[in-house]
Design a protein around this motif. Structure first.
Motif, PDB file in Angstrom:
ATOM      1  N   LEU A  83      70.268  39.188  48.019  1.00  0.00           N
ATOM      2  CA  LEU A  83      69.473  38.391  47.317  1.00  0.00           C
ATOM      3  C   LEU A  83      69.277  39.210  45.776  1.00  0.00           C
ATOM      4  N   VAL A  84      69.758  38.309  45.082  1.00  0.00           N
ATOM      5  CA  VAL A  84      69.581  38.492  43.342  1.00  0.00           C
ATOM      6  C   VAL A  84      68.445  37.767  42.841  1.00  0.00           C
ATOM      7  N   ILE A  85      67.385  38.536  42.322  1.00  0.00           N
ATOM      8  CA  ILE A  85      66.315  38.484  42.018  1.00  0.00           C
ATOM      9  C   ILE A  85      66.563  38.260  40.471  1.00  0.00           C
ATOM     10  N   ALA A  86      66.063  37.250  39.666  1.00  0.00           N
ATOM     11  CA  ALA A  86      66.483  37.205  38.339  1.00  0.00           C
ATOM     12  C   ALA A  86      65.433  36.691  37.385  1.00  0.00           C
ATOM     13  N   HIS A  87      65.065  37.100  36.356  1.00  0.00           N
ATOM     14  CA  HIS A  87      64.391  36.728  35.432  1.00  0.00           C
ATOM     15  C   HIS A  87      64.900  36.452  33.877  1.00  0.00           C
ATOM     16  N   VAL A  88      64.823  35.517  33.042  1.00  0.00           N
ATOM     17  CA  VAL A  88      65.193  35.409  31.907  1.00  0.00           C
ATOM     18  C   VAL A  88      64.282  35.272  30.903  1.00  0.00           C
ATOM     19  N   ILE A  89      64.262  36.151  29.945  1.00  0.00           N
ATOM     20  CA  ILE A  89      63.301  36.178  28.865  1.00  0.00           C
ATOM     21  C   ILE A  89      63.546  35.299  28.032  1.00  0.00           C
ATOM     22  N   ASP A  90      62.705  34.322  27.719  1.00  0.00           N
ATOM     23  CA  ASP A  90      63.081  33.391  26.861  1.00  0.00           C
ATOM     24  C   ASP A  90      63.067  33.606  25.327  1.00  0.00           C
ATOM     25  N   THR A  91      64.136  34.016  24.749  1.00  0.00           N
ATOM     26  CA  THR A  91      64.100  34.612  23.300  1.00  0.00           C
ATOM     27  C   THR A  91      63.723  33.632  22.383  1.00  0.00           C
ATOM     28  N   ARG A  92      63.514  32.477  22.536  1.00  0.00           N
ATOM     29  CA  ARG A  92      62.887  31.289  21.662  1.00  0.00           C
ATOM     30  C   ARG A  92      61.500  31.413  21.426  1.00  0.00           C
ATOM     31  N   ALA A  93      60.886  32.015  22.777  1.00  0.00           N
ATOM     32  CA  ALA A  93      59.496  31.950  22.912  1.00  0.00           C
ATOM     33  C   ALA A  93      59.150  33.396  22.126  1.00  0.00           C
ATOM     34  N   ILE A  94      59.967  34.326  21.856  1.00  0.00           N
ATOM     35  CA  ILE A  94      59.346  35.592  21.412  1.00  0.00           C
ATOM     36  C   ILE A  94      59.824  35.856  20.013  1.00  0.00           C
ATOM     37  N   GLN A  95      60.528  34.963  19.508  1.00  0.00           N
ATOM     38  CA  GLN A  95      61.085  35.166  18.068  1.00  0.00           C
ATOM     39  C   GLN A  95      59.955  34.590  17.195  1.00  0.00           C
ATOM     40  N   THR A  96      59.699  35.407  16.149  1.00  0.00           N
ATOM     41  CA  THR A  96      58.852  35.267  14.951  1.00  0.00           C
ATOM     42  C   THR A  96      59.769  34.869  13.907  1.00  0.00           C
ATOM     43  N   PRO A  97      58.978  34.383  12.734  1.00  0.00           N
ATOM     44  CA  PRO A  97      59.962  33.944  11.622  1.00  0.00           C
ATOM     45  C   PRO A  97      60.734  35.326  10.828  1.00  0.00           C
ATOM     46  N   SER A  98      60.188  36.482  11.158  1.00  0.00           N
ATOM     47  CA  SER A  98      60.716  37.458  10.594  1.00  0.00           C
ATOM     48  C   SER A  98      61.708  38.203  11.556  1.00  0.00           C
ATOM     49  N   GLY A  99      61.981  37.774  12.789  1.00  0.00           N
ATOM     50  CA  GLY A  99      62.901  38.007  14.003  1.00  0.00           C
ATOM     51  C   GLY A  99      62.027  38.538  15.314  1.00  0.00           C
ATOM     52  N   PHE A 100      62.397  39.592  15.839  1.00  0.00           N
ATOM     53  CA  PHE A 100      61.725  40.020  17.040  1.00  0.00           C
ATOM     54  C   PHE A 100      60.616  41.157  16.637  1.00  0.00           C
ATOM     55  N   GLU A 101      59.470  40.797  17.078  1.00  0.00           N
ATOM     56  CA  GLU A 101      58.173  41.934  16.753  1.00  0.00           C
ATOM     57  C   GLU A 101      58.503  43.135  17.678  1.00  0.00           C
ATOM     58  N   GLY A 102      58.637  44.231  17.289  1.00  0.00           N
ATOM     59  CA  GLY A 102      58.960  45.528  18.107  1.00  0.00           C
ATOM     60  C   GLY A 102      58.019  45.784  19.276  1.00  0.00           C
ATOM     61  N   ASN A 103      56.800  45.728  19.172  1.00  0.00           N
ATOM     62  CA  ASN A 103      55.625  45.853  20.081  1.00  0.00           C
ATOM     63  C   ASN A 103      55.535  44.960  20.923  1.00  0.00           C
ATOM     64  N   PHE A 104      55.563  43.601  20.273  1.00  0.00           N
ATOM     65  CA  PHE A 104      55.627  42.546  21.546  1.00  0.00           C
ATOM     66  C   PHE A 104      56.673  42.294  22.440  1.00  0.00           C
ATOM     67  N   SER A 105      57.835  42.600  21.697  1.00  0.00           N
ATOM     68  CA  SER A 105      59.010  42.552  22.658  1.00  0.00           C
ATOM     69  C   SER A 105      58.872  43.714  23.619  1.00  0.00           C
ATOM     70  N   ASP A 106      58.535  44.918  23.116  1.00  0.00           N
ATOM     71  CA  ASP A 106      58.356  46.017  24.031  1.00  0.00           C
ATOM     72  C   ASP A 106      57.450  45.850  25.203  1.00  0.00           C
ATOM     73  N   GLU A 107      56.671  45.036  25.178  1.00  0.00           N
ATOM     74  CA  GLU A 107      55.466  44.739  25.967  1.00  0.00           C
ATOM     75  C   GLU A 107      56.065  43.959  27.058  1.00  0.00           C
ATOM     76  N   ILE A 108      56.659  42.682  26.658  1.00  0.00           N
ATOM     77  CA  ILE A 108      57.309  41.695  27.532  1.00  0.00           C
ATOM     78  C   ILE A 108      58.459  42.348  28.400  1.00  0.00           C
ATOM     79  N   ILE A 109      59.258  43.162  27.644  1.00  0.00           N
ATOM     80  CA  ILE A 109      60.030  44.092  28.450  1.00  0.00           C
ATOM     81  C   ILE A 109      59.442  44.987  29.571  1.00  0.00           C
ATOM     82  N   ARG A 110      58.290  45.389  29.226  1.00  0.00           N
ATOM     83  CA  ARG A 110      57.555  46.427  30.328  1.00  0.00           C
ATOM     84  C   ARG A 110      56.878  45.341  31.330  1.00  0.00           C
TER      85      ARG A 110
END
Length: 153
Positions: A36-63
């Motif tokens: 059984l391979v359990i997979a999750h794809v983090i949609d990078t389009r949903a977390i990108q901001t105009p200035s790129g990827f926000e560190g704290n926001f991305s860290d929380e999603i990863i956590r």
């Protein structure tokens, strides 16, 4: 004689539909002794901001993703699935599931929920499950019911 499935890919996103599919994937994997391979794809389009990827926001999603994946792996193992792997990837979920993850993990069955969390994408582009059905290199089971085959919707 038909060959049994050996690798089941179970994409999860935290939605009720993906949980139904995950529970059935656990049941089937245990019953036929499949990986059984359990997979999750983090949609990078949903977390990108105009200035790129926000560190704290991305860290929380990863956590949060790690917590979700650890939970799903524990459930699968507690229910007797011997060979369990978790995969987290980044990109467009439907493309990653149908093309990349299915191929990389040698999946011969994908068990996916009928709908997921992204209602906006479903409205404008089409559902993830619809895309996976059309583009996956293996069999796809779209799950709409619980283990007793009752619909929750």
């Amino acid at each position: 004689m038909m060959k049994e499935y050996e690798v089941i890919l179970s994409p999860v996103d935290g939605s009720e539909q993906s949980e139904l599919a995950f529970k059935k994937a656990v049941h089937v994997a245990k019953k036929i002794n499949a990986k059984l391979v359990i997979a999750h794809v983090i949609d990078t389009r949903a977390i990108q901001t105009p200035s790129g990827f926000e560190g704290n926001f991305s860290d929380e999603i990863i956590r949060q993703t790690k917590v979700m994946m650890d939970y799903h792996e524990k459930i699968a193992r507690d229910h007797g699935v011997k060979d369990v792997e978790t995969v987290v990837d980044y990109g467009s979920p439907k493309i990653m599931i149908a093309k990349d993850l299915a191929v990389k993990n040698h999946a011969d069955l994908i068990m996916i929920g009928a709908t997921g969390l992204n209602a906006v994408e479903r409205l404008f582009i089409g559902s993830i499950s619809e895309y996976v059905i059309r583009n996956a290199p293996c069999d796809v089971t779209v799950v709409r019911t619980d283990l007793e085959n009752y619909s929750k919707f």
